[in-house]
Design an enzyme around this catalytic site. Structure first.
Site, PDB file in Angstrom:
ATOM      1  N   SER A   1       0.836  -1.200   0.000  1.00 12.19           N
ATOM      2  CA  SER A   1       0.000   0.000   0.000  1.00 12.19           C
ATOM      3  C   SER A   1       0.877   1.257   0.000  1.00 12.19           C
ATOM      4  O   SER A   1       1.710   1.420  -0.892  1.00 12.19           O
ATOM      5  CB  SER A   1      -0.953  -0.052   1.201  1.00 12.19           C
ATOM      6  OG  SER A   1      -2.053   0.807   1.017  1.00 12.19           O
TER       7      SER A   1
ATOM      8  N   HIS B   1      -7.589  -5.754  -0.381  1.00 16.20           N
ATOM      9  CA  HIS B   1      -6.360  -4.960  -0.455  1.00 16.20           C
ATOM     10  C   HIS B   1      -5.200  -5.622   0.285  1.00 16.20           C
ATOM     11  O   HIS B   1      -4.098  -5.089   0.280  1.00 16.20           O
ATOM     12  CB  HIS B   1      -6.652  -3.580   0.153  1.00 16.20           C
ATOM     13  CG  HIS B   1      -5.571  -2.566  -0.030  1.00 16.20           C
ATOM     14  ND1 HIS B   1      -5.074  -2.210  -1.263  1.00 16.20           N
ATOM     15  CD2 HIS B   1      -4.885  -1.813   0.883  1.00 16.20           C
ATOM     16  CE1 HIS B   1      -4.137  -1.286  -1.108  1.00 16.20           C
ATOM     17  NE2 HIS B   1      -3.993  -1.042   0.169  1.00 16.20           N
TER      18      HIS B   1
ATOM     19  N   ASP C   1      -9.597  -5.189  -5.854  1.00 17.92           N
ATOM     20  CA  ASP C   1      -9.130  -4.355  -4.747  1.00 17.92           C
ATOM     21  C   ASP C   1      -9.956  -3.068  -4.734  1.00 17.92           C
ATOM     22  O   ASP C   1      -9.881  -2.278  -5.678  1.00 17.92           O
ATOM     23  CB  ASP C   1      -7.643  -4.040  -4.942  1.00 17.92           C
ATOM     24  CG  ASP C   1      -7.018  -3.252  -3.796  1.00 17.92           C
ATOM     25  OD1 ASP C   1      -7.774  -2.667  -2.995  1.00 17.92           O
ATOM     26  OD2 ASP C   1      -5.787  -3.208  -3.711  1.00 17.92           O
TER      27      ASP C   1
END
Length: 274
Positions: free
Chosen positions: A101, A251, A222
């Site tokens: 991320s 995610h 996602d």
């Protein structure tokens, strides 16, 4: 597992596991801590010397004063400087960096500043910008971003409880519970400026300066990062890059699709997952 005793490594809970010839660095994302890697760490540590740590914003960090600075960390540059300092302190170079991320772009920025520290970047669910704009699909409109930030400001713990099942997917109760606990441990006064840093970031210009070989790993569904972002990054990164898709929701493939993720990592890095 070896606890490290100096500089940033102690306050950031840095640990080294394994004794491989190469060093792998695992860097978590918004609101989490190093436990997000627990499902894949045992196998990775059979093949690599693996560094895990907690960012200064994490609720797992006991003394956060000075480790998260809303001014220094108002862009990813501040985090990249922390990462460089940590790797220098531990005398690590030519690492395989796995950034999930927000940490994906932090690794990109750090690699531009100090390419000697990175042999390969593995960008897991990464995005240079979350906000849609002309010719670019980041995944969120301005109204959605404003709603997220407003919800965090008014009731962070309530937002965290509702956010976890959305980004994990509905079919993994244990991962939802783990993510919720991690998010709720982060202090609200830290979560708000960090959310602004993440959701309002725009680091697209960094990509064309990244020369370290990259692998972009993305799940097929996602809700945070559209598939188009992975291909955008692939097109813009200056160095050699590839895209690997994992057939999974959410995610957090290191939680919900860890065996598939290990298969992808094994194929990229040349180790046996069996």
């Amino acid at each position: 597992m070896v606890m490290l005793e100096k500089g940033l490594s102690t306050p950031l809970n840095a640990k080294l596991a394994g004794s491989g010839a190469e060093t792998m660095v695992l860097a978590h994302g918004f609101g989490l801590d190093q436990t997000v890697w627990n499902k894949i760490l045992p196998l990775l540590s059979q093949h690599f010397r693996v560094l895990v740590f907690d960012w200064g914003f994490s609720g797992a960090v006991k003394e956060q004063e000075g480790l998260f600075d809303p001014v220094k960390h108002s862009t990813y540059e501040g985090f990249a400087c922390d990462l460089i300092a940590l790797l220098d302190e531990l005398d690590l170079e030519s690492t395989v960096f796995v950034g999930h991320s927000m940490s994906g772009m932090i690794g990109c920025i750090a690699s531009v500043k100090r390419p000697d520290l990175f042999k390969r970047l593995i960008l897991l669910g990464a995005s240079p910008r979350y906000l849609n704009t002309d010719g670019y699909e980041g995944g969120f409109g301005t109204t959605q971003i404003n709603q997220i930030i407003s919800s965090i400001e008014s009731d962070y713990h309530g937002w965290a409880t509702n956010f976890a099942p959305l980004v994990v997917g509905p079919c993994d109760a244990l991962s939802i519970e783990m993510l919720t606990k991690c998010l709720r441990r982060m202090r609200p006064e830290v979560a708000l400026p960090l959310a602004r840093t993440v959701f309002l970031c725009d680091h697209r210009e960094v990509l064309e300066r990244v020369t370290t070989p990259c692998t972009i790993i993305q799940t097929t569904n996602d809700v945070v990062v559209p598939n188009s972002v992975a291909h955008y990054m692939h097109d813009k990164i200056q160095g050699k890059s590839t895209v690997e898709m994992i057939e999974a929701d959410g995610h957090y493939p290191q939680l919900t699709a860890h065996l598939q993720l290990l298969d992808v990592l094994g194929g990229i890095l040349g180790f046996d997952c069996n």
